[in-house]
Design an enzyme around this catalytic site. Structure first.
Site, PDB file in Angstrom:
ATOM      1  CG  HIS A   1      -1.931  -1.045   1.129  1.00 13.61           C
ATOM      2  ND1 HIS A   1      -2.935  -1.040   2.230  1.00 13.61           N
ATOM      3  CD2 HIS A   1      -2.077  -2.027   0.306  1.00 13.61           C
ATOM      4  CE1 HIS A   1      -3.938  -2.075   1.758  1.00 13.61           C
ATOM      5  NE2 HIS A   1      -3.403  -2.922   0.593  1.00 13.61           N
TER       6      HIS A   1
ATOM      7  CD  GLU B   1      -1.696   4.147   3.625  1.00 11.18           C
ATOM      8  OE1 GLU B   1      -1.429   3.437   2.392  1.00 11.18           O
ATOM      9  OE2 GLU B   1      -2.949   4.025   3.915  1.00 11.18           O
TER      10      GLU B   1
ATOM     11  CB  ALA C   1     -14.578  10.615 -31.926  1.00 15.43           C
TER      12      ALA C   1
ATOM     13  NE  ARG D   1      -9.060   2.028 -27.142  1.00 17.23           N
ATOM     14  CZ  ARG D   1      -8.916   2.042 -28.371  1.00 17.23           C
ATOM     15  NH1 ARG D   1      -7.658   1.459 -28.869  1.00 17.23           N
ATOM     16  NH2 ARG D   1      -9.686   2.067 -29.276  1.00 17.23           N
TER      17      ARG D   1
ATOM     18  CG  ASP E   1     -15.081   0.858 -36.714  1.00 22.06           C
ATOM     19  OD1 ASP E   1     -15.448   0.881 -37.536  1.00 22.06           O
ATOM     20  OD2 ASP E   1     -15.177   1.607 -35.761  1.00 22.06           O
TER      21      ASP E   1
ATOM     22  CB  ALA F   1     -23.648   4.621 -26.732  1.00 20.98           C
TER      23      ALA F   1
ATOM     24  CB  ALA G   1     -28.222  -0.551 -24.915  1.00 25.29           C
TER      25      ALA G   1
HETATM   26  N1  LIG Z   1     -16.923   7.878 -33.446  1.00 27.62           N
HETATM   27  C1  LIG Z   1     -17.072   7.301 -32.367  1.00 27.62           C
HETATM   28  O1  LIG Z   1     -16.774   7.356 -31.415  1.00 27.62           O
HETATM   29  C2  LIG Z   1     -17.629   5.600 -32.530  1.00 27.62           C
HETATM   30  C3  LIG Z   1     -16.971   4.799 -31.502  1.00 27.62           C
HETATM   31  C4  LIG Z   1     -17.537   3.448 -31.650  1.00 27.62           C
HETATM   32  C5  LIG Z   1     -18.129   3.024 -32.880  1.00 27.62           C
HETATM   33  N2  LIG Z   1     -18.360   3.904 -34.031  1.00 27.62           N
HETATM   34  C6  LIG Z   1     -19.005   3.710 -35.139  1.00 27.62           C
HETATM   35  O2  LIG Z   1     -20.235   3.010 -34.985  1.00 27.62           O
HETATM   36  C7  LIG Z   1     -20.739   1.888 -35.848  1.00 27.62           C
HETATM   37  C8  LIG Z   1     -21.270   0.906 -35.199  1.00 27.62           C
HETATM   38  O3  LIG Z   1     -22.332   1.448 -34.017  1.00 27.62           O
HETATM   39  P1  LIG Z   1     -23.538   0.514 -34.300  1.00 27.62           P
HETATM   40  O4  LIG Z   1     -24.666   1.371 -33.678  1.00 27.62           O
HETATM   41  O5  LIG Z   1     -23.808   0.197 -35.492  1.00 27.62           O
HETATM   42  O6  LIG Z   1     -23.155  -0.746 -33.411  1.00 27.62           O
HETATM   43  P2  LIG Z   1     -22.771  -0.942 -32.013  1.00 27.62           P
HETATM   44  O7  LIG Z   1     -23.489  -0.093 -30.856  1.00 27.62           O
HETATM   45  O8  LIG Z   1     -21.338  -1.113 -31.658  1.00 27.62           O
HETATM   46  O9  LIG Z   1     -23.098  -2.360 -31.752  1.00 27.62           O
HETATM   47  C9  LIG Z   1     -24.540  -2.649 -31.623  1.00 27.62           C
HETATM   48  C10 LIG Z   1     -24.838  -4.062 -31.406  1.00 27.62           C
HETATM   49  O10 LIG Z   1     -24.457  -4.469 -30.158  1.00 27.62           O
HETATM   50  C11 LIG Z   1     -25.191  -5.796 -30.059  1.00 27.62           C
HETATM   51  N3  LIG Z   1     -25.742  -5.571 -28.666  1.00 27.62           N
HETATM   52  C12 LIG Z   1     -25.508  -6.298 -27.680  1.00 27.62           C
HETATM   53  N4  LIG Z   1     -26.240  -6.152 -26.519  1.00 27.62           N
HETATM   54  C13 LIG Z   1     -26.878  -4.894 -26.913  1.00 27.62           C
HETATM   55  C14 LIG Z   1     -27.992  -4.149 -26.224  1.00 27.62           C
HETATM   56  N5  LIG Z   1     -28.123  -4.415 -24.786  1.00 27.62           N
HETATM   57  N6  LIG Z   1     -28.425  -3.114 -26.705  1.00 27.62           N
HETATM   58  C15 LIG Z   1     -27.952  -3.007 -28.107  1.00 27.62           C
HETATM   59  N7  LIG Z   1     -27.249  -3.644 -28.651  1.00 27.62           N
HETATM   60  C16 LIG Z   1     -26.633  -4.608 -28.086  1.00 27.62           C
HETATM   61  C17 LIG Z   1     -26.290  -5.862 -31.045  1.00 27.62           C
HETATM   62  O11 LIG Z   1     -26.067  -6.811 -31.986  1.00 27.62           O
HETATM   63  P3  LIG Z   1     -26.166  -8.428 -31.509  1.00 27.62           P
HETATM   64  O12 LIG Z   1     -27.150  -8.276 -30.586  1.00 27.62           O
HETATM   65  O13 LIG Z   1     -26.612  -8.761 -32.773  1.00 27.62           O
HETATM   66  O14 LIG Z   1     -24.699  -8.643 -31.133  1.00 27.62           O
HETATM   67  C18 LIG Z   1     -26.227  -4.244 -31.737  1.00 27.62           C
HETATM   68  O15 LIG Z   1     -26.762  -4.289 -33.003  1.00 27.62           O
HETATM   69  C19 LIG Z   1     -19.448   1.794 -36.616  1.00 27.62           C
HETATM   70  O16 LIG Z   1     -19.424   2.553 -38.044  1.00 27.62           O
HETATM   71  C20 LIG Z   1     -18.322   2.537 -35.779  1.00 27.62           C
HETATM   72  O17 LIG Z   1     -17.242   2.894 -36.792  1.00 27.62           O
HETATM   73  C21 LIG Z   1     -18.058   5.383 -33.428  1.00 27.62           C
END
Ligand SMILES: NC(=O)c1ccc[n+]([C@@H]2O[C@H](COP(=O)([O-])OP(=O)(O)OC[C@H]3O[C@@H](n4cnc5c(N)ncnc54)[C@H](OP(=O)(O)O)[C@@H]3O)[C@@H](O)[C@H]2O)c1
Length: 389
Positions: free
Chosen positions: A59, A61, A162, A192, A208, A306, A308
């Protein structure tokens, strides 16, 4: 590690130093908190300092006392968290402070965990001058993830995204590299490294093929657990970058998913589906990773997952990287968070706006999370068990 014992250091300055020391281990101590400590000798000069570098290790301390040696006798221990009073993987810090002849202990935040609490009382009973609360808000902010996880019995969740200034994460043709600057992207790698786990949805994994490891130059970093929420086990295929071995990985799937293709490639955990919704149960997912020692989660999206998390009231903080660019079309940063009308808008309080190269980093906290007391100034109310530090 020894510090130069020149001019006396005030207790506030010593606490600021202890808070900075504690922050060095963010992402490396879970399920324990981060803790920093500075020892002042009887004349108020800093003679030792230390921090808790990893769970199971000494720890803060103890590290600081070792550095101070005999110079600690009659001195003051300035520590960011109330010294523990229990024997876990290491002995109680309260006893170590007594053995070293410390005359005064100044701590910032009371330890909220039943097993570890009581150090202040034990020290006071033994005749040590004890004072709590010095720079408590700053110290609690540094331990925000751990304190929130103790209060909520689930990991602290930071949602990061982003986007362009008009809230798009990709152009109409799907291209998205890169929306933000190298400075902003480097900052994400720091997030991260400070998190215990990074979580993405199957949509992001599919589109991605992200690696999700923390990549920072010239820094010793701890890698987060990479978690893909892939209900049907169809997004992460052999050869996916998230399986590359640079960091641990966990694939969360439904109870009936066919996972033979992942044999030997990554651990798989089966979770219940979300009741009446899409995908997996968010609270079951968080409970699962909490059980694996995860106290802080960086939720990296995408928009659907996000949504969800927000609908499940499982986001404690939001960090948005905003690029001064406009797209006018393309996917939005957030979809379906269970909000249907303006009166239901999830209101946030902005806690920081910071420039990163050409971009802005906006940090905000959902207002109801404040109201529920999840913020850093809520130590002392948790009742979770405290695994041995
Ligand atoms: N700009 C940014 O910060 C950023 C960050 C990350 C991603 N992105 C972009 O976001 C896009 C992907 O986003 P997305 O919305 O299509 O997919 P996502 O949010 O990455 O994934 C969604 C999938 O997660 C699964 N999932 C599992 N549990 C879930 C729950 N409780 N609620 C909802 N979904 C759940 C579902 O598919 P299943 O149930 O079939 O598995 C759902 O279709 C990509 O193009 C990526 O490049 C951007």
């Amino acid at each position: 590690m020894a510090t130069s014992a020149a001019a006396p250091l005030g207790e506030r300055d010593a606490m600021r130093r202890a808070i900075a020391l504690a922050a060095r281990a963010l992402g490396a101590t879970s399920p324990n908190p981060v803790v920093g400590c500075v020892i002042l000798d009887a004349r108020g000069r800093a003679v030792g300092e230390g921090w808790h570098a990893q769970a199971g290790g000494p720890h803060a301390e103890v590290v600081a006392l070792r550095a101070a040696g005999e110079r600690a006798r009659g001195g003051t221990a300035v520590v960011t968290l109330e010294p523990c009073n229990h024997t876990g993987r290491t002995g109680p810090c309260a006893q170590a402070l007594l053995d070293a002849g410390i005359a005064r202990v100044v701590y910032a935040v009371a330890d909220p965990t039943p097993a570890a609490t009581g150090g202040a009382g034990a020290l006071a009973d033994a005749g040590v001058d004890v004072e709590g609360g010095l720079l408590a808000d700053e110290a609690a902010a540094g331990n925000e993830a751990w304190l929130t996880s103790m209060l909520r019995h689930r990991p602290f969740v930071l949602w990061k995204y982003a986007a362009t200034l008009d809230g798009r994460t990709a152009a109409a043709d799907g291209t998205s590299r890169w929306i933000t600057s190298p400075e902003a992207r480097a900052d994400v790698h720091r997030l991260r490294a400070e998190a215990d786990a990074v979580i993405v949805g199957s949509g992001t994994a599919r589109t991605d093929d992200p690696q999700l490891s923390a990549r920072l130059p010239d820094t010793e970093i701890s890698q987060p657990l990479r978690v893909v929420v892939d209900t049907t086990a169809t997004a992460v295929r052999p050869g996916a970058r998230v399986l590359d071995g640079t960091a641990p990985t966990l694939i969360a799937v439904a109870e009936d998913a066919e996972v033979g293709h992942l044999d030997g490639l990554a651990p798989v955990v089966r979770l219940p589906r979300a009741a009446g919704g899409r995908g997996l149960d968010i609270h079951a997912l968080l409970a699962e990773v909490y059980g694996r020692g995860v106290r802080s989660v960086l939720l990296e999206g995408g928009a659907t997952l996000a949504g969800a998390f927000l609908a499940a009231d499982a986001v404690d903080k939001v960090v948005g990287y905003l690029a001064p660019a406009l797209l006018g079309a393309g996917p939005a940063v957030l979809t379906d968070a269970g909000i249907g009308t303006i009166s239901q808008a999830l209101r946030l309080d902005v806690s920081e706006v910071h420039r990163l190269g050409p971009d802005l980093r906006v940090t905000a906290v959902p207002r109801h999370q404040h109201a529920a007391g999840a913020g850093p100034s809520a130590p002392g109310r948790a009742a979770a068990s405290h695994p041995a530090r």
